[in-house]
Design a protein around this motif. Structure first.
Motif, PDB file in Angstrom:
ATOM      1  N   ILE A  31       0.908  -0.716   0.016  1.00 47.56           N
ATOM      2  CA  ILE A  31       0.079   0.089  -0.009  1.00 47.56           C
ATOM      3  C   ILE A  31       0.921   1.230   0.153  1.00 47.56           C
ATOM      4  O   ILE A  31       1.730   1.197   0.769  1.00 47.56           O
ATOM      5  CB  ILE A  31      -1.147   0.197   0.807  1.00 47.56           C
ATOM      6  N   ILE A  32       0.761   2.522  -0.496  1.00 48.42           N
ATOM      7  CA  ILE A  32       1.517   2.828  -1.458  1.00 48.42           C
ATOM      8  C   ILE A  32       1.254   4.184  -0.854  1.00 48.42           C
ATOM      9  O   ILE A  32       1.863   5.522  -0.094  1.00 48.42           O
ATOM     10  CB  ILE A  32       2.319   3.013  -2.741  1.00 48.42           C
ATOM     11  N   LEU A  33      -0.574   5.003  -1.591  1.00 48.95           N
ATOM     12  CA  LEU A  33      -0.814   5.325  -0.673  1.00 48.95           C
ATOM     13  C   LEU A  33      -2.479   5.922  -0.653  1.00 48.95           C
ATOM     14  O   LEU A  33      -3.317   4.511  -1.374  1.00 48.95           O
ATOM     15  CB  LEU A  33      -0.851   6.451  -1.511  1.00 48.95           C
ATOM     16  N   CYS A  34      -2.780   6.245   0.575  1.00 52.62           N
ATOM     17  CA  CYS A  34      -5.271   6.071   0.289  1.00 52.62           C
ATOM     18  C   CYS A  34      -4.825   8.084  -0.050  1.00 52.62           C
ATOM     19  O   CYS A  34      -4.875   8.297   1.359  1.00 52.62           O
ATOM     20  CB  CYS A  34      -5.178   5.229   1.001  1.00 52.62           C
ATOM     21  N   LYS A  35      -5.233   8.227  -0.738  1.00 55.64           N
ATOM     22  CA  LYS A  35      -5.758   9.880  -0.353  1.00 55.64           C
ATOM     23  C   LYS A  35      -6.961  10.325  -1.004  1.00 55.64           C
ATOM     24  O   LYS A  35      -7.811   9.958  -2.170  1.00 55.64           O
ATOM     25  CB  LYS A  35      -4.532  10.792  -1.276  1.00 55.64           C
ATOM     26  N   SER A  36      -7.780  11.306  -0.462  1.00 58.25           N
ATOM     27  CA  SER A  36      -9.260  11.805  -0.947  1.00 58.25           C
ATOM     28  C   SER A  36      -9.033  12.251  -2.160  1.00 58.25           C
ATOM     29  O   SER A  36      -7.486  13.363  -2.174  1.00 58.25           O
ATOM     30  CB  SER A  36     -10.220  12.499  -0.114  1.00 58.25           C
ATOM     31  N   VAL A  37      -9.704  12.487  -3.529  1.00 52.85           N
ATOM     32  CA  VAL A  37      -9.322  13.138  -4.512  1.00 52.85           C
ATOM     33  C   VAL A  37     -10.056  14.237  -5.212  1.00 52.85           C
ATOM     34  O   VAL A  37     -10.474  15.490  -5.210  1.00 52.85           O
ATOM     35  CB  VAL A  37      -9.000  11.997  -5.482  1.00 52.85           C
ATOM     36  N   ARG A  38     -11.949  13.775  -4.335  1.00 52.59           N
ATOM     37  CA  ARG A  38     -13.240  14.524  -5.084  1.00 52.59           C
ATOM     38  C   ARG A  38     -14.256  13.872  -4.181  1.00 52.59           C
ATOM     39  O   ARG A  38     -14.499  12.763  -3.454  1.00 52.59           O
ATOM     40  CB  ARG A  38     -13.094  14.572  -6.448  1.00 52.59           C
ATOM     41  N   VAL A  39     -15.136  14.815  -4.388  1.00 54.55           N
ATOM     42  CA  VAL A  39     -15.897  14.878  -3.759  1.00 54.55           C
ATOM     43  C   VAL A  39     -17.628  14.916  -5.002  1.00 54.55           C
ATOM     44  O   VAL A  39     -17.219  15.959  -5.053  1.00 54.55           O
ATOM     45  CB  VAL A  39     -16.361  15.462  -2.836  1.00 54.55           C
ATOM     46  N   LEU A  40     -18.403  14.094  -5.171  1.00 52.06           N
ATOM     47  CA  LEU A  40     -19.158  14.897  -6.165  1.00 52.06           C
ATOM     48  C   LEU A  40     -20.999  14.224  -5.190  1.00 52.06           C
ATOM     49  O   LEU A  40     -20.927  13.266  -4.545  1.00 52.06           O
ATOM     50  CB  LEU A  40     -19.115  13.192  -7.483  1.00 52.06           C
ATOM     51  N   PRO A  41     -22.356  15.741  -5.925  1.00 48.81           N
ATOM     52  CA  PRO A  41     -22.815  14.491  -5.643  1.00 48.81           C
ATOM     53  C   PRO A  41     -23.645  13.152  -5.976  1.00 48.81           C
ATOM     54  O   PRO A  41     -23.695  13.775  -7.761  1.00 48.81           O
ATOM     55  CB  PRO A  41     -23.468  16.329  -5.566  1.00 48.81           C
ATOM     56  N   LEU A  42     -24.569  12.629  -6.119  1.00 49.35           N
ATOM     57  CA  LEU A  42     -24.871  11.168  -6.491  1.00 49.35           C
ATOM     58  C   LEU A  42     -25.963  11.014  -6.879  1.00 49.35           C
ATOM     59  O   LEU A  42     -26.297  11.540  -8.028  1.00 49.35           O
ATOM     60  CB  LEU A  42     -24.269  10.281  -6.219  1.00 49.35           C
ATOM     61  N   ALA A  43     -27.511  11.471  -5.813  1.00 47.67           N
ATOM     62  CA  ALA A  43     -28.718  11.495  -5.565  1.00 47.67           C
ATOM     63  C   ALA A  43     -28.695  12.475  -4.615  1.00 47.67           C
ATOM     64  O   ALA A  43     -28.485  12.540  -3.800  1.00 47.67           O
ATOM     65  CB  ALA A  43     -28.341  10.082  -5.782  1.00 47.67           C
ATOM     66  N   ALA A  44     -30.323  13.159  -5.083  1.00 45.82           N
ATOM     67  CA  ALA A  44     -31.652  13.370  -4.284  1.00 45.82           C
ATOM     68  C   ALA A  44     -32.885  13.636  -4.442  1.00 45.82           C
ATOM     69  O   ALA A  44     -33.261  13.958  -5.056  1.00 45.82           O
ATOM     70  CB  ALA A  44     -30.763  14.693  -3.253  1.00 45.82           C
ATOM     71  N   SER A  45     -32.948  12.450  -2.759  1.00 46.35           N
ATOM     72  CA  SER A  45     -34.992  12.346  -3.626  1.00 46.35           C
ATOM     73  C   SER A  45     -35.695  13.539  -2.188  1.00 46.35           C
ATOM     74  O   SER A  45     -34.427  14.048  -1.050  1.00 46.35           O
ATOM     75  CB  SER A  45     -34.899  11.465  -4.037  1.00 46.35           C
TER      76      SER A  45
END
Length: 158
Positions: free
Chosen positions: A125-139
């Motif tokens: 395991i070399i790296l685990c990093k956050s790359v983005r946030v996306l809204p996917l759905a809203a009902s």
């Protein structure tokens, strides 16, 4: 022909184990699961208890610049799901003051996983990093945002 290194399924399991073992998240998240595909329209049917964190492999890239070594950059999406019968914005913010919503999930998942070794051994395991946030759905009943992480790990093959 064989290889050594973690499989996608092992990384997914490690992400779920790391999330469910986090004291903050374990205090309010009711579902930790693997999602075998990325279909937001299926979440309401599959998830029965909220808030929920769903982990899915979202593809990746290989760097095979060295003979019999492959550094894989895999994308893993952690879907943060909140349910509220009043409105999608209430599910995102939290239904009432003091309760956790999807925005809280996004922040707590970041704190838990960003630059984590996922409980797995190095040097694979070399790296685990956050790359983005996306809204996917809203009902009217559910809000889903995705926080994507890039996990880099090494395969050795012969």
């Amino acid at each position: 022909m064989g290889y050594t290194g973690y499989t996608v399924e092992e990384i997914e399991d490690a992400v779920i184990t790391t999330l469910s073992g986090n004291e903050t998240l374990a205090g309010y998240v009711r579902t930790f699961e693997r999602l075998p595909w990325q279909r937001a329209d299926e979440v309401e049917r599959l998830v029965k208890q909220y808030p929920a964190l769903l982990v899915t492999y979202a593809g990746g890239l290989d760097d095979t610049g060295n003979f019999n070594v492959c550094d894989h950059r895999g994308k893993f999406a952690v879907w943060c799901c909140g349910r509220n019968l009043r409105s999608p914005s209430a599910a995102a913010r939290g239904p009432v003051t003091g309760e956790k919503g999807v925005y809280d999930l996004l922040a707590d998942v970041l704190c838990c996983l960003n630059y984590s070794g996922l409980g797995l051994t190095s040097p694979e395991i070399i790296l685990c990093k956050s790359v983005r946030v996306l809204p996917l759905a809203a009902s009217p009943r559910i809000a889903i945002f995705s926080r994507e992480f890039e996990v880099r790990w090494r395969y050795m093959y012969s």
